[in-house]
Write a protein that holds these residues in place. Structure first.
Motif, PDB file in Angstrom:
ATOM      1  N   GLU A  34      -2.050 -50.358 -28.780  1.00 16.86           N
ATOM      2  CA  GLU A  34      -1.591 -50.620 -30.140  1.00 16.86           C
ATOM      3  C   GLU A  34      -2.575 -51.548 -30.827  1.00 16.86           C
ATOM      4  OE1 GLU A  34       2.369 -52.113 -30.099  1.00 16.86           O
ATOM      5  OE2 GLU A  34       3.239 -50.284 -29.244  1.00 16.86           O
ATOM      6  N   THR A  35      -2.951 -51.189 -32.048  1.00 14.72           N
ATOM      7  CA  THR A  35      -3.860 -52.056 -32.799  1.00 14.72           C
ATOM      8  C   THR A  35      -3.057 -53.102 -33.560  1.00 14.72           C
ATOM      9  OG1 THR A  35      -3.808 -50.465 -34.620  1.00 14.72           O
ATOM     10  CG2 THR A  35      -5.628 -50.278 -33.053  1.00 14.72           C
ATOM     11  N   THR A  36      -3.600 -54.291 -33.604  1.00  7.57           N
ATOM     12  CA  THR A  36      -2.920 -55.401 -34.264  1.00  7.57           C
ATOM     13  C   THR A  36      -3.050 -55.297 -35.775  1.00  7.57           C
ATOM     14  OG1 THR A  36      -3.428 -56.823 -32.390  1.00  7.57           O
ATOM     15  CG2 THR A  36      -2.779 -57.913 -34.442  1.00  7.57           C
ATOM     16  N   ARG A  37      -1.939 -55.457 -36.469  1.00 13.17           N
ATOM     17  CA  ARG A  37      -1.971 -55.476 -37.932  1.00 13.17           C
ATOM     18  C   ARG A  37      -2.102 -56.933 -38.377  1.00 13.17           C
ATOM     19  NH1 ARG A  37      -0.778 -50.661 -40.089  1.00 13.17           N
ATOM     20  NH2 ARG A  37       0.250 -49.093 -38.769  1.00 13.17           N
ATOM     21  N   TYR A  38      -3.291 -57.283 -38.872  1.00  9.74           N
ATOM     22  CA  TYR A  38      -3.565 -58.666 -39.265  1.00  9.74           C
ATOM     23  C   TYR A  38      -4.492 -58.623 -40.471  1.00  9.74           C
ATOM     24  CZ  TYR A  38      -4.664 -63.631 -38.741  1.00  9.74           C
ATOM     25  OH  TYR A  38      -4.793 -64.982 -38.947  1.00  9.74           O
ATOM     26  N   PRO A  39      -4.225 -59.426 -41.498  1.00  6.04           N
ATOM     27  CA  PRO A  39      -5.004 -59.339 -42.742  1.00  6.04           C
ATOM     28  C   PRO A  39      -6.517 -59.416 -42.554  1.00  6.04           C
ATOM     29  CG  PRO A  39      -3.099 -60.730 -43.058  1.00  6.04           C
ATOM     30  CD  PRO A  39      -3.146 -60.421 -41.592  1.00  6.04           C
ATOM     31  N   LEU A  40      -6.983 -60.232 -41.596  1.00  2.00           N
ATOM     32  CA  LEU A  40      -8.429 -60.364 -41.400  1.00  2.00           C
ATOM     33  C   LEU A  40      -9.055 -59.091 -40.846  1.00  2.00           C
ATOM     34  CD1 LEU A  40      -8.834 -63.988 -39.991  1.00  2.00           C
ATOM     35  CD2 LEU A  40      -9.464 -63.143 -42.250  1.00  2.00           C
ATOM     36  N   PHE A  41      -8.238 -58.292 -40.115  1.00  2.00           N
ATOM     37  CA  PHE A  41      -8.738 -57.038 -39.562  1.00  2.00           C
ATOM     38  C   PHE A  41      -8.532 -55.925 -40.580  1.00  2.00           C
ATOM     39  CE2 PHE A  41      -7.555 -58.834 -35.159  1.00  2.00           C
ATOM     40  CZ  PHE A  41      -8.768 -59.505 -35.101  1.00  2.00           C
ATOM     41  N   GLU A  42      -9.375 -55.947 -41.619  1.00  2.00           N
ATOM     42  CA  GLU A  42      -9.211 -54.958 -42.689  1.00  2.00           C
ATOM     43  C   GLU A  42      -9.426 -53.547 -42.159  1.00  2.00           C
ATOM     44  OE1 GLU A  42     -11.206 -53.815 -47.021  1.00  2.00           O
ATOM     45  OE2 GLU A  42     -11.746 -55.670 -45.992  1.00  2.00           O
ATOM     46  N   HIS A  43     -10.361 -53.399 -41.219  1.00  3.26           N
ATOM     47  CA  HIS A  43     -10.663 -52.088 -40.664  1.00  3.26           C
ATOM     48  C   HIS A  43     -10.090 -51.977 -39.255  1.00  3.26           C
ATOM     49  CE1 HIS A  43     -13.242 -51.338 -44.089  1.00  3.26           C
ATOM     50  NE2 HIS A  43     -13.807 -52.516 -43.884  1.00  3.26           N
ATOM     51  N   ASN A  44      -9.959 -50.765 -38.784  1.00  7.28           N
ATOM     52  CA  ASN A  44      -9.343 -50.505 -37.487  1.00  7.28           C
ATOM     53  C   ASN A  44     -10.066 -51.246 -36.370  1.00  7.28           C
ATOM     54  OD1 ASN A  44      -8.649 -49.133 -34.955  1.00  7.28           O
ATOM     55  ND2 ASN A  44      -7.560 -47.719 -36.287  1.00  7.28           N
ATOM     56  N   ASN A  45      -9.312 -51.968 -35.539  1.00  5.27           N
ATOM     57  CA  ASN A  45      -9.908 -52.709 -34.427  1.00  5.27           C
ATOM     58  C   ASN A  45      -9.543 -52.066 -33.090  1.00  5.27           C
ATOM     59  OD1 ASN A  45      -7.191 -53.432 -34.671  1.00  5.27           O
ATOM     60  ND2 ASN A  45      -7.505 -55.405 -33.672  1.00  5.27           N
ATOM     61  N   TYR A  46      -9.499 -50.744 -33.058  1.00  2.00           N
ATOM     62  CA  TYR A  46      -9.070 -50.025 -31.862  1.00  2.00           C
ATOM     63  C   TYR A  46      -9.924 -50.343 -30.646  1.00  2.00           C
ATOM     64  CZ  TYR A  46      -8.040 -46.210 -28.633  1.00  2.00           C
ATOM     65  OH  TYR A  46      -7.716 -45.473 -27.524  1.00  2.00           O
ATOM     66  N   SER A  47     -11.235 -50.431 -30.807  1.00  2.00           N
ATOM     67  CA  SER A  47     -12.127 -50.666 -29.666  1.00  2.00           C
ATOM     68  C   SER A  47     -11.771 -51.944 -28.931  1.00  2.00           C
ATOM     69  CB  SER A  47     -13.586 -50.709 -30.125  1.00  2.00           C
ATOM     70  OG  SER A  47     -13.970 -49.480 -30.693  1.00  2.00           O
ATOM     71  N   LEU A  48     -11.459 -53.010 -29.691  1.00  2.00           N
ATOM     72  CA  LEU A  48     -11.100 -54.284 -29.060  1.00  2.00           C
ATOM     73  C   LEU A  48      -9.718 -54.210 -28.414  1.00  2.00           C
ATOM     74  CD1 LEU A  48     -12.407 -56.855 -31.697  1.00  2.00           C
ATOM     75  CD2 LEU A  48     -13.513 -56.096 -29.586  1.00  2.00           C
ATOM     76  N   SER A  49      -8.786 -53.561 -29.091  1.00  2.00           N
ATOM     77  CA  SER A  49      -7.452 -53.404 -28.513  1.00  2.00           C
ATOM     78  C   SER A  49      -7.512 -52.573 -27.232  1.00  2.00           C
ATOM     79  CB  SER A  49      -6.520 -52.725 -29.526  1.00  2.00           C
ATOM     80  OG  SER A  49      -6.370 -53.500 -30.688  1.00  2.00           O
ATOM     81  N   LEU A  50      -8.363 -51.547 -27.236  1.00  2.00           N
ATOM     82  CA  LEU A  50      -8.537 -50.717 -26.047  1.00  2.00           C
ATOM     83  C   LEU A  50      -9.122 -51.539 -24.900  1.00  2.00           C
ATOM     84  CD1 LEU A  50      -8.595 -47.987 -24.589  1.00  2.00           C
ATOM     85  CD2 LEU A  50     -10.803 -47.525 -25.698  1.00  2.00           C
ATOM     86  N   ALA A  51     -10.116 -52.353 -25.199  1.00  2.00           N
ATOM     87  CA  ALA A  51     -10.721 -53.190 -24.158  1.00  2.00           C
ATOM     88  C   ALA A  51      -9.689 -54.141 -23.559  1.00  2.00           C
ATOM     89  CB  ALA A  51     -11.892 -53.977 -24.737  1.00  2.00           C
ATOM     90  N   ALA A  52      -8.863 -54.728 -24.419  1.00  2.00           N
ATOM     91  CA  ALA A  52      -7.834 -55.649 -23.932  1.00  2.00           C
ATOM     92  C   ALA A  52      -6.834 -54.925 -23.032  1.00  2.00           C
ATOM     93  CB  ALA A  52      -7.113 -56.290 -25.118  1.00  2.00           C
ATOM     94  N   MET A  53      -6.439 -53.691 -23.406  1.00  2.00           N
ATOM     95  CA  MET A  53      -5.494 -52.935 -22.588  1.00  2.00           C
ATOM     96  C   MET A  53      -6.140 -52.487 -21.277  1.00  2.00           C
ATOM     97  SD  MET A  53      -2.486 -51.847 -22.041  1.00  2.00           S
ATOM     98  CE  MET A  53      -1.593 -51.983 -23.598  1.00  2.00           C
ATOM     99  N   MET A  54      -7.409 -52.097 -21.328  1.00  2.00           N
ATOM    100  CA  MET A  54      -8.122 -51.743 -20.099  1.00  2.00           C
ATOM    101  C   MET A  54      -8.148 -52.918 -19.130  1.00  2.00           C
ATOM    102  SD  MET A  54     -11.416 -49.648 -21.573  1.00  2.00           S
ATOM    103  CE  MET A  54     -11.393 -47.863 -21.783  1.00  2.00           C
ATOM    104  N   HIS A  55      -8.414 -54.104 -19.650  1.00  2.00           N
ATOM    105  CA  HIS A  55      -8.439 -55.315 -18.831  1.00  2.00           C
ATOM    106  C   HIS A  55      -7.063 -55.574 -18.223  1.00  2.00           C
ATOM    107  CE1 HIS A  55      -7.833 -59.727 -18.411  1.00  2.00           C
ATOM    108  NE2 HIS A  55      -9.028 -59.676 -17.864  1.00  2.00           N
ATOM    109  N   GLU A  56      -6.027 -55.427 -19.051  1.00  5.27           N
ATOM    110  CA  GLU A  56      -4.664 -55.682 -18.579  1.00  5.27           C
ATOM    111  C   GLU A  56      -4.256 -54.698 -17.483  1.00  5.27           C
ATOM    112  OE1 GLU A  56      -0.112 -55.355 -20.319  1.00  5.27           O
ATOM    113  OE2 GLU A  56      -1.736 -55.891 -21.695  1.00  5.27           O
ATOM    114  N   VAL A  57      -4.508 -53.415 -17.707  1.00 11.36           N
ATOM    115  CA  VAL A  57      -4.122 -52.396 -16.731  1.00 11.36           C
ATOM    116  C   VAL A  57      -4.928 -52.552 -15.445  1.00 11.36           C
ATOM    117  CG1 VAL A  57      -4.015 -49.910 -16.255  1.00 11.36           C
ATOM    118  CG2 VAL A  57      -3.369 -50.789 -18.509  1.00 11.36           C
ATOM    119  N   ALA A  58      -6.229 -52.810 -15.574  1.00  9.20           N
ATOM    120  CA  ALA A  58      -7.077 -52.990 -14.385  1.00  9.20           C
ATOM    121  C   ALA A  58      -6.586 -54.143 -13.535  1.00  9.20           C
ATOM    122  CB  ALA A  58      -8.520 -53.214 -14.810  1.00  9.20           C
TER     123      ALA A  58
END
Length: 393
Positions: A56-80
């Motif tokens: 899930e991508t975070t909805r935050y005003p500073l992240f005007e554009h999609n931050n999927y790559s970072l959210s994916l990295a965080a989930m990969m780290h968590e699952v690993a």
């Protein structure tokens, strides 16, 4: 093994292959964790040893554009961390291999996660060669612990354009489940579309410009003049209006049917008499392989990896990109000669099963995983500081 798999979950060859690979691996006793923004479309609701982790991508005003790559990295780290993954197998270099590298760096020496990146096509031949993405694509490939390509053609493209050593890339072709596509496994509903004396010509794609759907219509128009037939388009995309307009211009709108996106392509291929795939480029040509597994002769271009799949004169015919006349003549020669059609149909099923069956290709991935893991460094002891574990004391 405990394997994380990241792919695009929507319709498309890379997502289909990644999902089928995970299913096959789970059936062979491995624990599979899919990590993506949506459940892969070919993944059943429940399978033993298969897990899905939604990003899930975070909805935050500073992240005007999609931050999927970072959210994916965080989930990969968590699952690993939670699932104690042995490796991450990512499909497409960007952003998936990039996110995997970030996750690996976050884990550090305590969890020496390995990354296998499978190159499927547009990440190399199109997106990756754009100036703004070139360096990050090359970096992500070079930082992978293992690299596979779905065809010899794609391997050559990667070596030529991204300064990657040829011996670092393993070619592992795409695969099919021969039983799933076996022609007799599905009821044929030709009478829904055709009269008894008509042939069914099919095209399956995402209707991008590279698929040359206008050529599909032109080839079919010539075939129909000699062989009573109808053309069925399966899929959807930006070039659909082009195909519609061409059918109108040629006066064959009553001969062309657009079915849109379909989950069960195998059922439709079981009714087909011929597949047309005149693409400008194909890294592999998965739909050609699926058609062959269904006993459907293929008329395609000779672009990219297609000659590695379609054997000219044996399972179909290959023509030069844009040579509408030659491909139409090839299609007519198949459809008008029943003995030739049967010979090609039998050969197509045989080659699809013996060269590209899941029982042939999936063990190649298993052996490759084992090689990559054999090169992995040992994990740092949990009670030793990272600097000490690195030999800095």
């Amino acid at each position: 093994m405990k394997i994380g798999i990241t792919c695009y979950p929507t319709y498309g060859g890379s997502g289909a292959i990644a999902t089928e690979l995970g299913i096959e691996l789970a059936q062979r006793g491995h624990e599979i964790h899919f990590i993506s923004y949506a459940q892969p479309f070919r993944l059943p609701h429940f399978m033993e040893r298969v897990y899905f982790h939604e990003v899930e991508t975070t909805r935050y005003p500073l992240f005007e554009h999609n931050n999927y790559s970072l959210s994916l990295a965080a989930m990969m780290h968590e699952v690993a961390t939670r699932a104690e993954l042995d490796l991450l197998h990512v499909h497409y270099a960007i952003p998936h291999a990039t996110s995997a590298w970030i996750a690996k760096e976050m884990l550090g020496d305590r969890h020496p996660l390995r990354i296998v990146t499978t190159l499927h096509g547009t990440d190399i031949t199109l997106v990756g060669q754009e100036r703004s993405y070139f360096d990050i694509t090359r970096f992500s490939i070079q930082k992978s612990d293992g690299i596979t390509a779905v065809s010899d053609y794609l391997k050559r493209e990667t070596v030529d354009h991204f300064d990657v050593a040829g011996d670092s890339i393993e070619v592992i072709h795409n695969f099919v489940d021969p039983e799933l596509y076996r022609r007799g496994s599905h009821p044929c509903r030709k009478d829904t579309f055709l009269r008894p004396d008509e042939m069914l010509v099919m095209h399956v794609s995402n209707f991008r410009p590279v698929k040359r759907v206008q050529d599909v219509v032109r080839i079919f128009a010539r075939i129909h003049k000699s062989v009573p037939s109808k053309l069925i388009f399966v899929g959807d995309g930006p070039e659909r209006p082009v195909a519609t307009a061409e059918a109108e211009a040629l006066g064959i709108t009553d001969r062309v049917i657009f079915l849109g996106k379909q989950d069960s392509v195998a059922e439709l291929l079981a009714c087909a008499d011929l597949l047309l795939l005149p693409s400008a480029s194909e890294s592999f040509g998965l739909v050609a392989l699926e058609a062959m597994a269904s006993g459907v002769p293929v008329v395609s271009s000779n672009a990219g990896g297609l000659p590695e799949v379609v054997e000219d004169g044996v399972t179909g015919h290959l023509g030069s990109v844009g040579d509408v006349e030659a491909m139409a003549e090839a299609g007519i020669s198949i459809l008008k000669d029943n003995q030739k059609w049967v010979r090609m149909s039998v050969a197509a099923q045989k080659i699809a099963s013996e060269r590209f069956g899941a029982n042939v290709i999936v063990p190649q991935y298993e052996r490759y995983y084992e090689r990559v893991l054999a090169d992995a460094p040992a994990a740092a002891p949990a009670d030793v500081p990272l600097m000490a574990a690195a030999g800095d004391d």
